[in-house]
Structures are given as C-alpha cells and as structure tokens.
Write a protein that holds these residues in place. Structure first.
Motif, mmCIF file in Angstrom:
data_model
loop_
_atom_site.group_PDB
_atom_site.id
_atom_site.type_symbol
_atom_site.label_atom_id
_atom_site.label_comp_id
_atom_site.label_asym_id
_atom_site.label_seq_id
_atom_site.Cartn_x
_atom_site.Cartn_y
_atom_site.Cartn_z
ATOM 1 N N VAL A 108 0.863 -1.183 0.000
ATOM 2 C CA VAL A 108 0.000 0.000 0.000
ATOM 3 C C VAL A 108 0.898 1.231 0.000
ATOM 4 O O VAL A 108 1.706 1.404 0.917
ATOM 5 N N ASP A 109 0.796 2.025 -1.049
ATOM 6 C CA ASP A 109 1.672 3.187 -1.221
ATOM 7 C C ASP A 109 3.142 2.779 -1.167
ATOM 8 O O ASP A 109 3.994 3.507 -0.644
ATOM 9 N N GLY A 110 3.418 1.571 -1.676
ATOM 10 C CA GLY A 110 4.796 1.084 -1.734
ATOM 11 C C GLY A 110 5.339 0.508 -0.447
ATOM 12 O O GLY A 110 6.492 0.071 -0.390
ATOM 13 N N LYS A 111 4.517 0.467 0.628
ATOM 14 C CA LYS A 111 4.998 -0.005 1.931
ATOM 15 C C LYS A 111 4.602 -1.469 2.168
ATOM 16 O O LYS A 111 3.475 -1.874 1.874
ATOM 17 N N GLU A 138 -9.375 -19.315 15.391
ATOM 18 C CA GLU A 138 -10.029 -19.142 14.096
ATOM 19 C C GLU A 138 -10.675 -17.768 14.046
ATOM 20 O O GLU A 138 -11.213 -17.286 15.043
ATOM 21 N N ILE A 139 -10.623 -17.149 12.888
ATOM 22 C CA ILE A 139 -11.189 -15.802 12.744
ATOM 23 C C ILE A 139 -12.702 -15.846 12.902
ATOM 24 O O ILE A 139 -13.376 -16.677 12.304
ATOM 25 N N LYS A 140 -13.237 -14.948 13.722
ATOM 26 C CA LYS A 140 -14.690 -14.857 13.899
ATOM 27 C C LYS A 140 -15.254 -13.569 13.326
ATOM 28 O O LYS A 140 -16.466 -13.434 13.157
ATOM 29 N N ASN A 141 -14.386 -12.597 13.023
ATOM 30 C CA ASN A 141 -14.874 -11.336 12.466
ATOM 31 C C ASN A 141 -13.737 -10.594 11.772
ATOM 32 O O ASN A 141 -12.605 -10.582 12.256
ATOM 33 N N LEU A 142 -14.046 -9.994 10.616
ATOM 34 C CA LEU A 142 -13.063 -9.213 9.871
ATOM 35 C C LEU A 142 -13.406 -7.734 9.918
ATOM 36 O O LEU A 142 -14.566 -7.355 9.815
ATOM 37 N N GLU A 143 -12.387 -6.906 10.036
ATOM 38 C CA GLU A 143 -12.551 -5.462 9.916
ATOM 39 C C GLU A 143 -11.844 -5.038 8.631
ATOM 40 O O GLU A 143 -10.652 -5.297 8.459
ATOM 41 N N THR A 144 -12.575 -4.429 7.721
ATOM 42 C CA THR A 144 -12.009 -4.066 6.421
ATOM 43 C C THR A 144 -12.273 -2.604 6.087
ATOM 44 O O THR A 144 -13.076 -1.941 6.737
ATOM 45 N N GLU A 145 -11.605 -2.113 5.051
ATOM 46 C CA GLU A 145 -11.870 -0.784 4.516
ATOM 47 C C GLU A 145 -11.667 -0.808 3.005
ATOM 48 O O GLU A 145 -10.917 -1.634 2.475
ATOM 49 N N TRP A 146 -12.343 0.112 2.305
ATOM 50 C CA TRP A 146 -12.194 0.225 0.857
ATOM 51 C C TRP A 146 -11.222 1.359 0.553
ATOM 52 O O TRP A 146 -11.384 2.470 1.065
ATOM 53 N N ILE A 147 -10.204 1.055 -0.252
ATOM 54 C CA ILE A 147 -9.207 2.070 -0.582
ATOM 55 C C ILE A 147 -9.015 2.114 -2.106
ATOM 56 O O ILE A 147 -9.410 1.206 -2.829
ATOM 57 N N ASP A 148 -8.386 3.185 -2.575
ATOM 58 C CA ASP A 148 -8.175 3.364 -4.011
ATOM 59 C C ASP A 148 -7.268 2.269 -4.562
ATOM 60 O O ASP A 148 -6.188 2.013 -4.009
ATOM 61 N N ARG A 149 -7.684 1.679 -5.652
ATOM 62 C CA ARG A 149 -6.925 0.613 -6.294
ATOM 63 C C ARG A 149 -5.535 1.085 -6.733
ATOM 64 O O ARG A 149 -4.557 0.330 -6.678
ATOM 65 N N LYS A 150 -5.435 2.343 -7.165
ATOM 66 C CA LYS A 150 -4.166 2.845 -7.682
ATOM 67 C C LYS A 150 -3.075 2.908 -6.613
ATOM 68 O O LYS A 150 -1.892 3.047 -6.948
ATOM 69 N N ARG A 151 -3.466 2.798 -5.334
ATOM 70 C CA ARG A 151 -2.480 2.804 -4.256
ATOM 71 C C ARG A 151 -1.854 1.428 -4.027
ATOM 72 O O ARG A 151 -0.910 1.295 -3.253
ATOM 73 N N LEU A 152 -2.379 0.418 -4.714
ATOM 74 C CA LEU A 152 -1.977 -0.963 -4.433
ATOM 75 C C LEU A 152 -1.049 -1.535 -5.497
ATOM 76 O O LEU A 152 -1.141 -1.222 -6.679
ATOM 77 N N HIS A 153 -0.187 -2.414 -5.026
ATOM 78 C CA HIS A 153 0.724 -3.144 -5.909
ATOM 79 C C HIS A 153 0.736 -4.599 -5.438
ATOM 80 O O HIS A 153 1.167 -4.904 -4.330
ATOM 81 N N GLY A 154 0.198 -5.503 -6.269
ATOM 82 C CA GLY A 154 0.131 -6.904 -5.878
ATOM 83 C C GLY A 154 1.506 -7.500 -5.646
ATOM 84 O O GLY A 154 2.442 -7.241 -6.402
ATOM 85 N N GLU A 155 1.618 -8.330 -4.599
ATOM 86 C CA GLU A 155 2.901 -8.946 -4.268
ATOM 87 C C GLU A 155 2.667 -10.332 -3.657
ATOM 88 O O GLU A 155 1.535 -10.753 -3.454
#
Length: 354
Positions: A108-111, A138-155
């Motif tokens: 995210v933003d290169g970090k 085991e995970i019982k709940n997720l906390e998420t947020e929506w962010i701009d795709r252009k900030r991301l770099h798949g790795e």
C-alpha cells in the motif's frame, strides 16, 4: 455513424481495463509450453522473457491494442521465472492468457506491512485492517476498509513482509491469508447450509470444504468404500470414465508422477495428460464464490448400482456476474448411499460459455 462506432470502441476498451485484476494466473497454455512476454503490447514486439504454463504474476496495468487487450505483468518476490525474476522486470502479455484475481497480499503506497486484499470493485479494493479470533484461533470477524486501487501493488507474502525490525522484529513471513480465506469460505458455507435439503446435501457441503483444500487424505475419507470414485474429463460420465479407490487417493503422492490420459480437448482434439492431483486442481473448488447448488434431475450418465440410492448435484460458479446465463462453470458431484451414510462416488467438471 463513425462517431458512434468510435464511442463504442472506447467504451469497450475502458470496460476491459476495469475487468482486469491485481494478479494473473497463466491459462490456456499447454503444460510443456510457455507464454511469451513482450517489450511492448503487441505480438510483433521483441520477446524479453517466457512464463511457464503454471505461472502466477502481478498485473501492473492493461492497454487495448487493436482488438486485443494486453497487460503489463511482473514477477512476484521469490516467485520469479528464468529471465523474468528481477524486482524491476516488467513485460506485456495478451490478456486472453490470464485468469485475473483481486485476492492477495499487496503493498500500500509502496509499503510492506502484510496487507491483504479480498476483492476489488471498479477503482476500489477491500483491504483487511484487522480480525478477531476465537479460543481455537479461528477468525470470527473481519474489519475491512475500501481504498483506491491505484495505491496498491500486488505482491507475494515474501514481498509484503516488513523488513523494519520495529514492525517485524522476528523477521516473520506474512501468513494471515490462509486464516482469512478459511473464514470467508466458512461464512459462505454457513449461508449454503441454511438450506435444509437432507443428509446428502449436508455431506456435499462438508466434501466441498475438504475438496477446496485439495488434501488427499481428507478427500479420501469421503470416497465410496467399495465403488470408489469415478472421474471424467468430459461433461458426462461414460466414455473416458476413470475409477480410483479411497486408498489410491489417500496416497496420491505415490501416483504423483504418473500422467494419466484423460481424453481429448474440444476443438483442437489435443490429448490431455494429467496426474491425479492435477486433475483435482483442474476441477473448480473455490467455495467462497459458489453462486448456487442445484439438485440434478438425472445423474449425467453416472451408473448407480442396482438397489442403491444416488443423488447428484451441480455446484455453479458464474465467470462474469453480468453474463450469468452465458458463462459459467460447474462441478458435478454424485453421492451414493452406503450402509446409511452418503459418500462421493462421481466427479466431473461442467462448463458453458459463448
């Protein structure tokens, strides 16, 4: 008329770009062949590298060239290929050879901080911020947020592990993906389990969870004790049937190097050779994106033993949400009742696309 045509072509180009993903799996390339990587987005450009048929890459951007969509791809950290492994390597491939995905680790933003994205819609992606676990970890709940795709770099999980000793003092590799994916699958299974359709249906759901992990020993526990498991490369049982016992599937590693002949591809008629494990991987098995499960009116050619009870289901995944009637793939599962318990007796892949 010319103006209208230009607008339509531009709209198609933009739409194609939005349907691409952060990652791409190489598809429709023969097992012993490779996909050419070009310096520019056209088939006449200089070849700079090759990616094997099993390749998985990051996708930087996509561009329309005449009637084809081309994507600039790059190798993921510690998942590179010969002559295509450097951190600054990039090249272009035809998008028809990519199966896109928006699920995976990202910068995210290169970090690098083990950030994980579970889906993208248009120009936004859903990133996992935090999760809570129960007593069994085991995970019982997720906390998420929506962010701009252009900030991301798949790795890869290696490329997103922080090298900062203050953030990651033990130098651990990112590992949250397996727990997040398991949670999302369990959530979908609970939704599917809400339908009360008897013991055969519940056995099917348990099998699908096991099958999604492609673990031979647990898959074998669902196989019919005496009839075994019938597999078929085609969309109906009969010609090309292959039978395997629970013991053979449990010890799939013993058969791992043995290439079986499964039949011929549609169209070209090329001979299909795969190991048993590769055939299982070839079948659709992504629980989270199951759209529906339908009971079969017939058994698609499967022979149910005399005086035995069989039940067939088709598990459906639609390739493109906007074209559900025109592009889908399915897993046909046949269950047979034996001594009061339901077992899996047949599997094949179904598909329809235009």
């Amino acid at each position: 008329m010319k103006k209208i045509l230009i607008v339509l072509l531009l709209s198609a180009s933009v739409l194609s770009a939005k349907e691409t993903g952060l990652f791409g799996k190489i598809i429709d390339v023969a097992e012993n062949d490779t996909l050419n990587v070009r310096a520019e987005p056209n088939y006449k450009a200089r070849k700079i590298a090759e990616i094997p048929s099993s390749g998985y890459v990051g996708v930087a951007k996509c561009r329309q060239f005449k009637t084809s969509l081309w994507c600039q791809v790059y190798p993921l950290t510690q998942q590179g290929y010969e002559h295509f492994s450097g951190i600054k390597e990039k090249g272009w491939v035809n998008a028809k050879y990519l199966l896109f995905s928006d699920r995976g680790y990202v910068l995210v933003d290169g970090k690098a901080s083990c950030d994980y994205v579970i889906q993208c819609k248009a120009d936004k992606c859903e990133r996992v911020l935090d999760y809570q676990t129960d007593d069994e970890n085991e995970i019982k709940n997720l906390e998420t947020e929506w962010i701009d795709r252009k900030r991301l770099h798949g790795e890869s999980r290696f490329g997103t592990s922080s090298s900062d000793p203050k953030i990651n003092p033990e130098g651990d590799i990112c590992s949250s993906a397996v727990y997040i994916d398991d949670y999302l699958q369990n959530r979908r299974l609970k939704q599917l389990s809400a339908k009360t359709e008897g013991k055969a249906y519940q056995t099917l759901l348990k099998f699908l969870k096991t099958f999604s992990r492609l673990e031979p020993e647990t898959i074998a526990a669902f196989v019919h004790p005496t009839a075994g498991l019938t597999l078929n490369y085609y969309t109906r049982f009969g010609r090309g049937n292959k039978g395997f016992t629970a013991k053979q599937i449990k010890h799939i590693d013993v058969l791992g190097k043995h290439q079986c002949f499964w039949g011929y591809t549609d169209g070209k008629g090329d001979a299909v050779y795969m190991t048993l494990y590769d055939f299982f991987a070839f079948l659709p098995h992504d629980i989270e994106h199951i759209r529906e499960i339908k009971p079969l009116k017939t058994l698609n050619g499967f022979h149910c033993a005399k005086n035995s009870e069989c039940q067939g289901y088709e598990v459906l995944w639609y390739d493109k949400p906007r074209e559900e009637d025109f592009s889908w793939q399915g897993l046909v599962v046949i269950l047979e009742l034996y001594r009061g318990k339901w077992y899996v007796a047949g599997l094949l892949r179904d598909r329809w696309t235009i």
